[in-house]
Design an enzyme around this catalytic site. Sequence first.
Site, PDB file in Angstrom:
ATOM      1  N   HIS A 374       0.802  -1.233   0.000  1.00 46.88           N
ATOM      2  CA  HIS A 374       0.000   0.000   0.000  1.00 46.88           C
ATOM      3  C   HIS A 374       0.827   1.271   0.000  1.00 46.88           C
ATOM      4  O   HIS A 374       0.289   2.335   0.296  1.00 46.88           O
ATOM      5  CB  HIS A 374      -0.910   0.056   1.230  1.00 46.88           C
ATOM      6  CG  HIS A 374      -1.983  -0.970   1.255  1.00 46.88           C
ATOM      7  ND1 HIS A 374      -3.259  -0.752   0.784  1.00 46.88           N
ATOM      8  CD2 HIS A 374      -1.980  -2.235   1.713  1.00 46.88           C
ATOM      9  CE1 HIS A 374      -3.992  -1.825   0.962  1.00 46.88           C
ATOM     10  NE2 HIS A 374      -3.239  -2.753   1.524  1.00 46.88           N
ATOM     11  N   LYS A 565      -8.064  14.193   4.483  1.00 44.52           N
ATOM     12  CA  LYS A 565      -7.259  12.967   4.498  1.00 44.52           C
ATOM     13  C   LYS A 565      -6.178  13.176   5.550  1.00 44.52           C
ATOM     14  O   LYS A 565      -6.057  14.280   6.091  1.00 44.52           O
ATOM     15  CB  LYS A 565      -6.627  12.680   3.129  1.00 44.52           C
ATOM     16  CG  LYS A 565      -5.914  13.887   2.508  1.00 44.52           C
ATOM     17  CD  LYS A 565      -5.306  13.569   1.154  1.00 44.52           C
ATOM     18  CE  LYS A 565      -6.286  13.638   0.004  1.00 44.52           C
ATOM     19  NZ  LYS A 565      -6.442  12.425  -0.734  1.00 44.52           N
ATOM     20  N   ARG A 566      -5.375  12.130   5.836  1.00 42.94           N
ATOM     21  CA  ARG A 566      -4.276  12.342   6.782  1.00 42.94           C
ATOM     22  C   ARG A 566      -3.390  13.485   6.289  1.00 42.94           C
ATOM     23  O   ARG A 566      -3.240  13.695   5.078  1.00 42.94           O
ATOM     24  CB  ARG A 566      -3.442  11.055   6.915  1.00 42.94           C
ATOM     25  CG  ARG A 566      -4.126   9.979   7.740  1.00 42.94           C
ATOM     26  CD  ARG A 566      -4.391  10.429   9.166  1.00 42.94           C
ATOM     27  NE  ARG A 566      -3.151  10.490   9.915  1.00 42.94           N
ATOM     28  CZ  ARG A 566      -2.790   9.601  10.824  1.00 42.94           C
ATOM     29  NH1 ARG A 566      -3.582   8.581  11.124  1.00 42.94           N
ATOM     30  NH2 ARG A 566      -1.651   9.724  11.473  1.00 42.94           N
ATOM     31  N   LYS A 571       1.011  14.515   0.475  1.00 42.38           N
ATOM     32  CA  LYS A 571      -0.358  14.806   0.055  1.00 42.38           C
ATOM     33  C   LYS A 571      -0.566  16.291  -0.226  1.00 42.38           C
ATOM     34  O   LYS A 571      -1.575  16.697  -0.779  1.00 42.38           O
ATOM     35  CB  LYS A 571      -1.350  14.322   1.120  1.00 42.38           C
ATOM     36  CG  LYS A 571      -1.311  12.797   1.344  1.00 42.38           C
ATOM     37  CD  LYS A 571      -2.311  12.373   2.419  1.00 42.38           C
ATOM     38  CE  LYS A 571      -2.211  10.909   2.806  1.00 42.38           C
ATOM     39  NZ  LYS A 571      -2.961  10.006   1.904  1.00 42.38           N
ATOM     40  N   THR A 673      -8.582   6.617  -1.759  1.00 40.73           N
ATOM     41  CA  THR A 673      -9.944   6.084  -1.832  1.00 40.73           C
ATOM     42  C   THR A 673     -10.936   7.214  -1.567  1.00 40.73           C
ATOM     43  O   THR A 673     -12.075   7.157  -2.026  1.00 40.73           O
ATOM     44  CB  THR A 673     -10.165   4.945  -0.812  1.00 40.73           C
ATOM     45  OG1 THR A 673      -9.600   5.345   0.440  1.00 40.73           O
ATOM     46  CG2 THR A 673      -9.514   3.661  -1.277  1.00 40.73           C
ATOM     47  N   LYS A 677     -14.742   8.375  -3.187  1.00 37.44           N
ATOM     48  CA  LYS A 677     -15.943   8.733  -2.419  1.00 37.44           C
ATOM     49  C   LYS A 677     -16.474  10.097  -2.851  1.00 37.44           C
ATOM     50  O   LYS A 677     -17.684  10.291  -2.981  1.00 37.44           O
ATOM     51  CB  LYS A 677     -15.633   8.722  -0.916  1.00 37.44           C
ATOM     52  CG  LYS A 677     -15.245   7.333  -0.412  1.00 37.44           C
ATOM     53  CD  LYS A 677     -14.603   7.373   0.977  1.00 37.44           C
ATOM     54  CE  LYS A 677     -13.848   6.075   1.249  1.00 37.44           C
ATOM     55  NZ  LYS A 677     -12.916   6.185   2.402  1.00 37.44           N
TER      56      LYS A 677
HETATM   57  C1  NBG Z   1      -2.590   3.761   1.960  1.00 39.66           C
HETATM   58  C2  NBG Z   1      -2.207   4.618   0.761  1.00 39.66           C
HETATM   59  C3  NBG Z   1      -3.443   5.062  -0.003  1.00 39.66           C
HETATM   60  C4  NBG Z   1      -4.307   3.867  -0.320  1.00 39.66           C
HETATM   61  C5  NBG Z   1      -4.616   3.084   0.938  1.00 39.66           C
HETATM   62  C6  NBG Z   1      -5.421   1.841   0.670  1.00 39.66           C
HETATM   63  C7  NBG Z   1      -1.143   3.060   3.811  1.00 39.66           C
HETATM   64  C8  NBG Z   1       0.141   2.424   4.196  1.00 39.66           C
HETATM   65  N1  NBG Z   1      -1.368   3.207   2.510  1.00 39.66           N
HETATM   66  O1  NBG Z   1      -3.054   5.699  -1.187  1.00 39.66           O
HETATM   67  O2  NBG Z   1      -1.458   5.720   1.181  1.00 39.66           O
HETATM   68  O3  NBG Z   1      -5.510   4.268  -0.920  1.00 39.66           O
HETATM   69  O4  NBG Z   1      -3.409   2.677   1.560  1.00 39.66           O
HETATM   70  O5  NBG Z   1      -4.820   1.049  -0.290  1.00 39.66           O
HETATM   71  O6  NBG Z   1      -1.935   3.424   4.652  1.00 39.66           O
END
Ligand code: NBG
Length: 833
Positions: A374, A565-566, A571, A673, A677
């Site tokens: 991920h 988002k975080r 980002k 994701t 949404k």
């Molecule tokens: C996150 C990514 C996102 C991705 C999500 C689900 C982690 C390690 N990775 O881009 O930063 O959408 O995983 O796949 O949290």
Amino acid sequence: MSELAATQLAKDLIKKTERTELTVEALVRSFLDNLFFVQGRSPERATQNDLYMALAHSVRDRLVERWISTVRNYSAQDVRIVCYLSAEYLTGPHLANNLINLGIHDQAKEAMERLGIDLNALIDQEEDPGLGNGGLGRLASCFMDSLATLDIPAIGYGIRYEYGIFDQVIRDGWQVETTDKWLRLGNPWEIARPEDAFEVKYGGHTESHKDPMGRVRVQWIPDKAVRGVPHDTPILGYRTNTANTMRLWSAEAVESFSVEVFNTGDFVGAVADKVASENISKVLYPNDEEIQGKQLRLAQQFFFVSCSLQHMLRIHTLQQRPLTDFYRKFAIQMNDTHPAIAVAEMMRLLVDEHNLEWDTAWHITQNTFCYTNHTLLPEALEQWPLDLFGELLPRHLQIIFEINRRHLDEVRAKFPDDPERLSRMSIINEGGQRFVRMAYLAAVGSHAINGVAALHTELLKEYILRDFHDFSPEKFSNKTNGVTPRRWMVLSNPRLTNLLNAKIGPGWIHDLERLRRLETFVEDAEFRAQWHEVKQDNKKDLAAFIKERLGRTVDPESMFDVLVKRIHEYKRQHLQVLHVITLYNRIKLDPDLEVTPRTVIFGGKAAPGYHTAKLIIKLIHSVGNVVNADVDVKGRLKVVFLPDYNVTLGQRVYPAADLSEQISLAGKEASGTGNMKFAMNGALTIGTLDGANIEIREEAGEENFFLFGLTSNEVQAMKSAGYNPRSFYEKDEELQRCVDSLISGQFSSGDLNLFRPLYDSLLNRDEYMLLADYRSYIECQERVSAAYRDRDRWVRMSILNVARMGKFSSDRAIREYCADIWRTWPVKIEFNS
Ligand code: NBG
């Protein structure tokens, strides 16, 4: 009593108590019954939480029958089962989702109305279980929803953290963390199963001896043990009888206290072990933190993995199947590397505890495991220092050495005379301090490896796992992420849902491709008006919420421009801040300038130890304070930061957004994701060619997407040519003014140093290339503003975005995993209550 008689009797009793009927009358009765007998309250003394609990129990009662039937069917039919191993789940509140999936939302509303209770107030009463950090944890929960909806046998294994992700409060513009006490008022959705507990061992040393057959056997003599107690939560699919299990393990002491120590009078010392054991599932680690030194984190990972594997082996042996068949019955998916220790634990269980030969065990292991990566950030790849690892899991370290020895032999055979490749591919990183590379362990131990968006998978193959791809290309595939339309459309956006249902019927909810039928209505002016009205009403709701929470007035007629988002430098929330400053400077230069009014909404948590991310939050607030208070602005630009962003807040925000900001540096965001949404709820995207943005744009059509910025190839090229942020700064006056304002005191009440770290990092390194993308971003935002002024055009684009988001249902993602990786099929649950 015979088993059959007991089963029949149980069925009759369930019928008689009417705990399962879905009518309004039955709901009223069981609500009052649960309030009285489960909560122990009379209606006149009941608190809001009592009422919530009573309704939650009434809904749970209606799940239980489906849940039990599901488990019974799976074992009777001896099905192949997907085991999702994930250290994180962000389930979101369960009540409303279960009402929707059961199809009794309206009945529950009416039942509560009859009692003079507002259903929405009870829904709002539920805590948001924050057992995850962000996208990865939420993905796990979307996948659980889709697995059940598609009738795929599955168990989601994880950790029942007592404290989830911290709550974020903002003081003077700074993030302050407070502990998340999600279990404080009880959790009606889970059932503890202490009799299903397993022991997990740690530490100690190993001894080897020869068995009677002359084979070397290793014995692990651990010096600590804890007990893992499962807590099961039913995960019901949408309008189906399948209710799969999410099984979260909670750590307890094996002995609750030491009698010997207790007898010496040291009462506190006597419970020390208990406390130490319970610490293992105490708290979720926030991501983006340096975790290499944190042995407790490895202990957590091993804890839930070991419990889960032992549980699977028990299911398997109860079915009286040979161990050599294990991989035919179980497909284990590792959600990132957090559960990667499972590869070694599986080998230990098979070789040491079940006496299988190494090769047999390895065949089972490799054919069972699959691994999803991920992240592309090299610093986020988990590595454990060898000494820390060996101290906690000495036997596993030996096993990893043996896996590595054999793995490197194979590499050597395929690529002779290539010592550098061997050291690059070694599971043990030998450069300086020695580490175990968990991604490599996962890759070697799995038969399938996937990325989470097309670009991400390509970059994985080219960079992060390049040698592994060279070595076994057949293991790799892409599985673009998806999100569940049940939570992210039906539950969070009822107005849109009603409009869609009226136009195209409700089939889209389980077959999202059917949204395409909307395309025929784009030319229908009345439909466009209705579409616009839905969005405006959603914006009014969010505006009311902002008023209530922050005391700030925002105008629902302005464009809601949202970035949630975080908080992370890659980002690039601060790129959006540069945009806000740019707009502000333009207004200051010419107060009569024609501007498209915007409400810029931010939300997100920063990891507690990530100082730059926290400074970005402070910057958002500081810029907001100046902009929001300036009379020249005349309310045409507002900045809002929504504290404590979580699933619940996301449900409020996505439906109300006009513009979705997906502005990571290309090549950094694995998928995203949130981008999906937003688009599903009719927001248009401004974004880079990163992660799933690329596929969203492909689907929506490039004319319905606001694209800017460097491509990931251009990023690579510019970096290798020696990127110099100052050259961009020097040739762009507007950018200069913007960046300089970070150290002019303009946004920091005269403090010249507060934002200097951001200024320095942008001008000297600019790792995430904000300055390179700035001009293209600003110009793109101008196109956004122009498009928004043309309401008709905007609404058409919005409709087309929704119509074309079918691909991003997690149902599609799960179908692909089932077909290509897990080779599992639906099992319809027979259900006859
Ligand atoms: C996150 C990514 C996102 C991705 C999500 C689900 C982690 C390690 N990775 O881009 O930063 O959408 O995983 O796949 O949290």
